[in-house]
Design an enzyme around this catalytic site. Sequence first.
Site, PDB file in Angstrom:
ATOM      1  NE  ARG A  95      -7.864  -8.861   5.847  1.00  0.00           N
ATOM      2  CZ  ARG A  95      -7.233  -7.953   5.121  1.00  0.00           C
ATOM      3  NH1 ARG A  95      -5.902  -7.935   5.097  1.00  0.00           N
ATOM      4  NH2 ARG A  95      -7.907  -7.067   4.406  1.00  0.00           N
ATOM      5  NE  ARG A 105       1.372  -9.854   9.120  1.00  0.00           N
ATOM      6  CZ  ARG A 105       1.163  -9.540   7.838  1.00  0.00           C
ATOM      7  NH1 ARG A 105       0.078  -9.959   7.226  1.00  0.00           N
ATOM      8  NH2 ARG A 105       2.053  -8.824   7.178  1.00  0.00           N
ATOM      9  CB  SER A 160      -3.168  -2.556  -0.703  1.00  0.00           C
ATOM     10  OG  SER A 160      -2.747  -3.209  -1.874  1.00  0.00           O
ATOM     11  NE  ARG A 198      -1.083  -3.422   8.837  1.00  0.00           N
ATOM     12  CZ  ARG A 198      -0.406  -4.173   7.976  1.00  0.00           C
ATOM     13  NH1 ARG A 198       0.281  -3.598   7.001  1.00  0.00           N
ATOM     14  NH2 ARG A 198      -0.410  -5.492   8.081  1.00  0.00           N
TER      15      ARG A 198
END
Length: 429
Positions: A264, A279, A354, A394
Amino acid sequence: MLDMKYVRENPDAIDHAMANRQTSWDRDRFFALDADRRSVIAEVEELQAKRNAESKRIGTLMREGARDEAEAAKDVVRQINEKIEGLASRRGELDAELDDFMAHLPNIPGEATPVGVDETENPERRRWGTPRDFAAEGFEPKAHWDLGTDLNILDFDRGNKLSGSRFTVLGGAGARLERALINYFLDTHTARGFKEWWPPVVVKRQTMYGTGQLPKFEDDAYHVGEDEFLIPTAEVVLTNLHAGEVLDAEDLPLRYTAFTPCFREEAGSAGRDTRGIIRQHQFDKVEMVKFATPEDSDAELESMTAEAEYLLQQLGLPYRVISLCTGDIGFSARQTYDVEVWLPSYNAYKEISSCSNCGDFQARRANIKYRDPASFKGSQFVHTLNGSGLPAGRTMAAILENFQNADGSITVPEVLRPYMGCDRIVPEA
């Protein structure tokens, strides 16, 4: 993608949904484009009917020997064909404009999604575990970026040297822990009914479009080749495995999982989580994807979220589950739960998974349907779901921070010890 017929017939509902999402849509432009398109279609149909009638008349005139009249009728047919050709071009332009318009409309939040303006209004659903009281143990906890550097298992300087900011090199026990987490996640998912896949990480534009990454999030995507992309998540490939297919209801739900590296650009995230491995531009993640019938998809979302929670429970990491409100929910989702793990360095919970129910939004874009002869004729769009299960980076950060010891070593969670071959991570030479 939303159903164009639904949008046409329920513009007030779209107004309401977009307002709840804290966005807007150009209602007038949609109806202008739609009216123009339908007008062109009607005109073409009228011309085609006239052409058919003239063509039949030509045959009759030829049989009757009325050649002059037949030639005149042929001229009429040629003129009609020219008009139809011009209208076909206009129809193509309007179709492209409408497709682009619809491609930028987000999903409609489901009834179970709480209404709210932004992330500050996401209600908490539950918590598990208790954050560790380091003060009671007599030492100040370190952040994972300091722990990883001291242990010589996270190398941010060499990551920057090789690739730039937001890239990290893992060494020794760090590399082994990353691999252990990936294998543990996959072994757990497959033992609990998920089918494992090993997909490519370079995909076509249409594949990214199918799950809603394009066109809206093109700035976040890594381009490769002429018009190909590195995937931002395995959701893209797992969902599109069935693009253009019709599934059988008796095979549903399908439960898939895959490990992939993810890429990303993180456009627009300047200044956010710049330290550590929270991130990154490249990270490893195990993903879950499901295909379900509309009546079962809500229950499948609950079980998918429970799957991500189970992993954290087995690792012994405290977490909470929140329900994303309408102002914070993702572009393709109709309902989402975020699972947030406790990170002492933030003194807060941070998203680690998520899990979303996208309804038929992605299936409509990727043309994924199912048939159920016992319930309906033909086929209809399936519901798709996706969730992190889990990101290795993470999770590693959470393990380093939550299981650190006063001497700088890390206690390895029990479920990972067979994969790691040790029960503690100590400084490496």
